[in-house]
Design an enzyme around this catalytic site. Structure first.
Site, PDB file in Angstrom:
ATOM      1  CG  HIS A 154      -0.264   0.344   2.514  1.00  0.00           C
ATOM      2  ND1 HIS A 154      -0.110   1.624   2.972  1.00  0.00           N
ATOM      3  CD2 HIS A 154       0.293  -0.460   3.453  1.00  0.00           C
ATOM      4  CE1 HIS A 154       0.512   1.617   4.141  1.00  0.00           C
ATOM      5  NE2 HIS A 154       0.774   0.359   4.449  1.00  0.00           N
ATOM      6  CB  CYS A 155       1.237   4.190  -1.845  1.00  0.00           C
ATOM      7  SG  CYS A 155      -0.286   4.491  -2.761  1.00  0.00           S
ATOM      8  CB  ALA A 156       0.050   8.179   0.776  1.00  0.00           C
TER       9      ALA A 156
END
Length: 687
Positions: free
Chosen positions: A24-26
């Site tokens: 996952h990223c932000a």
């Protein structure tokens, strides 16, 4: 966040078996799938926590969550179907990692042995815990003088109290049968056959054989030997014994496998149990049972000799050893020896020092709970509260150990000091004994012979560990930053802070005009008009110098469609990103590619440096701030190496987005062409 949305996401993308990898990223979950054609796009987007979903090439798929992405990610990774993809923070992973460090990690046979041992006891821990509280109650009544010393030789209780005393005996007297069942099942034998074999040597008729004429008393009067078909049979009281059923189950498991190889499957149901009992009942009575009793007694006497030689050394060593034995599962034999001590000696001397370890463990948990409350760490507060309750009321250390202490290595040295303090106090006092097998908790304090000494020792262990954890903390700087980020995100999500005129960066106008006429006759009419022009609550400056890119032209559909938020993009011409206004850093990704800010105006802002730059894993980025930091306009957030990003094939276009647009009337692009740092980029108007 409940786990149902997590399960719904997994189901809608084809199930756990369709997932190759997940990161996952932000703002989004990034799936690598086996077959992206199995995704139900409409079902994904219908899930309440999902802001949008974007298929990508190469069976990659992105699910946009927004600020709660990390919580949803953790919920997904906690699903049983995703267990194999765990990050190493689950209890099972922690246990396995700890075992791998010790002898169990180097010798498969040893690991198997301890697994069998633990599986033989684990299912009956609840019954043991319940029975131990009845024993504690009887001890308390004796201490208060309500009843005589209930376990002293020759004491006869009133029938009412005799009945109460029987409430715990069912568990401990028939403990060998429970162990035989569990161990036989674990080793692949019929558990009821194992139960039946052990039951023979516990029959009143078996004990009566030892009382026949000609029986010879041995083992200090605790057993007798009688001739059976010319062979010596040693008759013991097998109540509460644990080593004989364990040894019996080990042999029965091997015999069962052998018989199943020899006997045709069509008649195994009849002859495997029959032959198992025919062989194992005499073998257990004549050989395995006595070996188990003598072997266990030998181990118990060895430890007793150490305690007799120096109660002080024993009381110090036990609590210092337990924090290392429990994670490795090496404490199970000691539990068996405690039970044997009570059965053979009438008391146990291990549980008192063990209490010093348990309460030091619980004290460290209390310290963590104090810090979690102070730091508003909701997740750790819940974890520590449950672990502390299980410890203080049930004497169970595993929730504290695996849920907290082994995850935060700074705790162990502080906890060991608590163990040492408690052990020293017990040692100086000459040791503590108990006539019952109990779980060392607040509720079982009355079960020990020297209640004042034991109480002082465990209190000292508890508060020493707790105070040391509070004073020194339990997290590394990186862990503190992660918690601060989550707390800030929670506060931002819950905040309903109203923007005021004092926060207005660029007010436009608001006017109201009214006119009225009246007559002196006591009647009058009035007319009024009011015109309100949109009020700009805030103007967000550009965080980086560059060329403005309309949101619809940002080369990522997640951003260009406004799924994450509203705003614009900037194609940077310089290499530093700055805070566009005063506020708090809510999220500062370690990879440097994304930052979440809560500005003082109430605007929640996402600055995403480049497109898909999370894949660089921080390469080319130099982060200047951490989550929880206070920033002012012009505070540097990150510098980046343009060449590294471009050589990797990623776009540098940086979306600057208001992620809580529903709180405002409009979010509009305020500039075009080239902008410098701080130049008006976005205007946010009131509803």
């Amino acid at each position: 966040m409940a786990s149902k949305p997590a399960a719904d996401i997994i189901e809608s993308i084809g199930g756990a078996e369709n997932i190759v990898g997940l990161t996952h990223c932000a703002t989004r979950l990034r799936f690598q799938l086996k077959d992206a054609s199995g995704v139900d796009q409409k079902a994904v987007e219908a899930i309440p926590v999902v802001l949008g979903a974007v298929p990508q090439t190469g069976d990659r798929y992105q699910v946009v969550i927004g600020g709660a992405v990390e919580t949803v990610y953790n919920d997904i990774m906690a699903l049983p179907a995703l267990k194999k993809m765990g990050s190493g923070d689950t209890i099972a992973d922690i246990k396995a990692a700890e075992r791998a460090k010790g002898p169990r990690g180097r010798f498969a046979a040893l690991d198997t042995f301890f697994e069998i041992l633990s599986d033989s006891f684990r299912p009956i821990l609840g019954a043991l815990l319940g029975a131990s509280l009845f024993i504690t109650f009887m001890a308390l009544m004796a201490t208060l003088g309500v009843i005589p010393a209930w376990n002293a030789p020759g004491v006869t209780l009133d029938p009412s109290w005799q009945f109460v005393n029987l409430m715990w005996q069912g568990v401990f007297v028939f403990l060998p049968l429970m162990v035989a069942y569990n161990a036989s099942k674990r080793l692949g034998a019929d558990p009821w056959v194992g139960f039946g074999i052990m039951a023979v040597v516990m029959l009143p008729g078996f004990a009566a054989i030892g009382q026949t004429t000609g029986a010879e008393s041995v083992f200090g009067g605790h057993a007798s030997v009688v001739q059976i078909f010319g062979l010596p049979l040693t008759v013991f009281d097998y109540s509460s014994q644990v080593f004989p059923p364990l040894l019996m189950a080990g042999v029965l498991g091997a015999l069962t496998k052998l018989l199943k190889k020899i006997i045709p499957s069509s008649v195994q149901l009849i002859f495997v149990p029959f032959l198992s009992m025919l062989i194992m009942i005499p073998l257990t009575a004549f050989l395995i049972g006595p070996i188990g009793v003598y072997g266990g007694a030998g181990l118990g006497n060895f430890l007793k000799s150490i305690n007799d030689f120096s109660p002080f050394i024993f009381a110090v060593v036990i609590p210092l050893a337990y924090p290392f034995m429990v994670p490795l599962g090496l404490h199970w034999p000691l539990n068996a020896i405690m039970l044997l001590n009570i059965q053979s000696l009438g008391f146990d001397f291990i549980q008192g020092p063990m209490g010093a370890w348990n309460f030091a463990c619980f004290g460290a948990t209390a310290g963590v709970l104090f810090l979690a409350i102070r730091e508003k760490d909701r997740v750790m507060k819940q974890t520590a509260t449950g672990a502390l309750a299980a410890g203080l009321l049930g004497g169970i250390s595993e929730p504290s150990l695996y849920g907290i202490h082994l995850r935060f290595k700074r705790i162990y040295p502080r906890m060991l000091i608590g163990c040492l303090v408690g052990g020293v106090i017990i040692g100086l006092g000459g040791g503590v004994k108990t006539s019952a097998f109990v779980f060392t908790s607040l509720l079982t304090i009355p079960a020990f012979d020297n209640i004042p000494l034991y109480s002082i020792a465990i209190a000292a262990a508890f508060f020493t560990a707790m105070i040391l954890v509070i004073l020194s903390g339990y997290q590394t700087p990186e862990q503190k930053a992660e918690v601060a980020a989550q707390v800030a995100a929670d506060e931002a999500a819950e905040s309903e802070k109203a923007a005021t005129v004092a926060n207005v960066a660029a007010p436009v106008a608001a006017a109201a005009v009214g006119t009225g006429t009246g007559t002196g006759t006591g009647t009058g009419t009035g007319t009024g008009t009011a015109t309100a022009l949109a009020t700009v609550l805030a103007t967000v400056g550009s965080p980086v110098a560059g060329i403005v890119v309309p949101l619809s032209e940002v080369p990522d559909p997640v951003f260009s469609k406004g799924i994450v938020g509203l705003g614009v993009g900037v194609d940077p011409t310089e290499d530093t990103v700055y805070a566009p206004g005063a506020g708090k850093v809510v999220v500062a990704q370690a990879t440097g590619h994304a930052f979440g800010l809560l500005l003082d105006s109430g605007v929640e802002l996402l600055i995403h440096v480049g497109i898909d730059t999370v894949n660089l894993a921080g390469k080319g980025f130099n982060v200047k701030v951490a989550a929880g930091d206070r920033v002012e306009a012009g505070t540097a957030l990150v510098t980046f190496d343009r060449k590294v990003i471009e050589d990797a094939g990623y776009s540098l276009v940086t979306p600057v987005l208001v992620t809580n647009p529903k709180k405002f009337g409009s979010v509009d692009q305020a500039a075009s062409g080239h902008v410098s740092v701080g130049s008006p980029l976005i205007t946010v108007a009131a509803k």
